[in-house]
Design an enzyme around this catalytic site. Structure first.
Site, PDB file in Angstrom:
ATOM      1  N   HIS A  19      30.079  62.967  42.756  1.00 59.19           N
ATOM      2  CA  HIS A  19      29.816  64.335  42.295  1.00 59.19           C
ATOM      3  C   HIS A  19      29.373  64.357  40.824  1.00 59.19           C
ATOM      4  CE1 HIS A  19      32.492  65.783  45.850  1.00 59.19           C
ATOM      5  NE2 HIS A  19      31.239  65.611  46.214  1.00 59.19           N
ATOM      6  N   ASP A 172      25.829  61.306  52.172  1.00 63.48           N
ATOM      7  CA  ASP A 172      27.230  60.944  51.941  1.00 63.48           C
ATOM      8  C   ASP A 172      27.984  60.887  53.279  1.00 63.48           C
ATOM      9  OD1 ASP A 172      29.729  60.617  50.752  1.00 63.48           O
ATOM     10  OD2 ASP A 172      29.988  62.769  50.369  1.00 63.48           O
TER      11      ASP A 172
END
Ligand SMILES: C[S@@+](CC[C@H](N)C(=O)[O-])C[C@H]1O[C@@H](n2cnc3c(N)ncnc32)[C@H](O)[C@@H]1O
Length: 298
Positions: A19, A172
């Site tokens: 992130h 992801d």
């Protein structure tokens, strides 16, 4: 399939790494006025409570984000800019202070969108897709954000290239299935043929499995073949072996301790940003002498 739920892992060291990169890439794309599209092929449920039973059971946020914030006084100097940018997004989702709400990649991305940008979110899990749809409805973002209950690998190419020819593909997967490693490479290869100038961010776990070790090499080869720059960052927080092993007992792995991100067509500033942020991640989340990072590029 579908035994993976991100709620157990939200805010762990891997989330901090991926992130932080997601925020840095999106902030860089937003420096130009022209809109861009972010495609999240494996979106998850959107937001997580760090005090939920799932999060407490795994304790992963304690070793990840919460350690990063708990230990920040250990830093000799200021926190790296990329970590501060990441933290600012978290503050937005925790207006009362503290860190109870952890946004998943869809909400990190949505927070960084401007009016002219778009977000496409793929999710397959029957429960997480409902959670994600509810979160996105609450945002009242209209056509700016699209939730797609489909296989992200298969669905990705239909959005490429974005109409403005600017965009980020965030990949992801949970890697529950061994085939995911191969599917990542195929998806990036197909996508780069349609959208060679896009930025691709791929997270992967570093675990004792040949496919995990060869994934970054396959991705950097794709970049090289297309004559595009790439960057590879890894972060390890501790030894993977149990530390309560009795003599003669074989050490068993204990949770994910090591992961990496490959970025194709990274912003030119990202290497330097990670050069500052990664040692701090190790200093703040590292638990023993096996904690460390690597950063390479080509
Ligand atoms: C690691 S989690 C995603 C976390 C999220 N990207 C974040 O950063 O907050 C992986 C997600 O992919 C979903 N998933 C698994 N296979 C998928 C597929 N083929 N297409 C789309 N989603 C899939 C899982 O249900 C899970 O929610």
């Amino acid at each position: 399939m579908f035994s993976y739920r991100h709620a157990y892992h939200a805010g762990n060291h891997a989330d901090v790494l991926k992130h932080t990169v997601l925020v840095a890439v999106m902030k860089h794309l937003a420096l130009k006025e022209v809109g861009f599209t972010t495609i999240d092929t494996h979106a998850g449920a959107g937001i997580y409570r760090l005090d939920s039973a799932d999060a407490n059971q795994s304790g992963e946020a304690q070793e990840g984000l919460l350690a990063l914030m708990r230990n920040k006084s250990k830093l000799a100097g200021p926190m790296a800019d990329a970590l501060l940018d990441y933290r600012r997004v978290l503050d937005h989702f925790n207006p009362e202070g503290g860190l109870l709400n952890y946004p998943g990649s869809p909400l990190f991305a949505h927070h960084l969108l401007r009016e002219q940008d778009k977000l496409k979110l793929f999710e397959m899990h029957p429960t997480d897709i409902r959670g994600l749809q509810t979160r996105v409805e609450e945002l009242r973002a209209g056509r700016q954000v699209m939730v797609i209950h489909e296989d992200g690998f298969n669905g990705l190419p239909k959005f490429l290239p974005p109409s403005t020819r600017r965009g980020l593909v965030f990949i992801d997967p949970s890697y529950e299935i061994k085939l995911d490693y191969e599917r990542v490479v195929v998806a990036v290869s197909i996508s780069m043929k349609r959208f060679a100038t896009g930025t691709y961010v791929v997270w992967y776990p570093i675990i004792p499995r040949p496919q995990a070790h060869s994934l970054p090499r396959h991705l950097s080869n794709l970049a090289r073949q297309a004559d595009k720059p790439w960057l590879h960052a890894t972060l390890r927080i501790r030894t993977g072996a149990r530390n309560d092993v009795t003599p003669g007992e074989k050490a068993k792995p204990k949770g994910l301790v090591d992961s990496g991100v490959v970025i194709i067509n990274p912003p030119f500033t990202l290497y330097e940003q990670l050069q500052q942020a990664l040692p701090q991640m190790v200093q703040l989340m590292g638990q023993d002498h096996l904690a460390g990072f690597s950063l390479t590029r080509g």
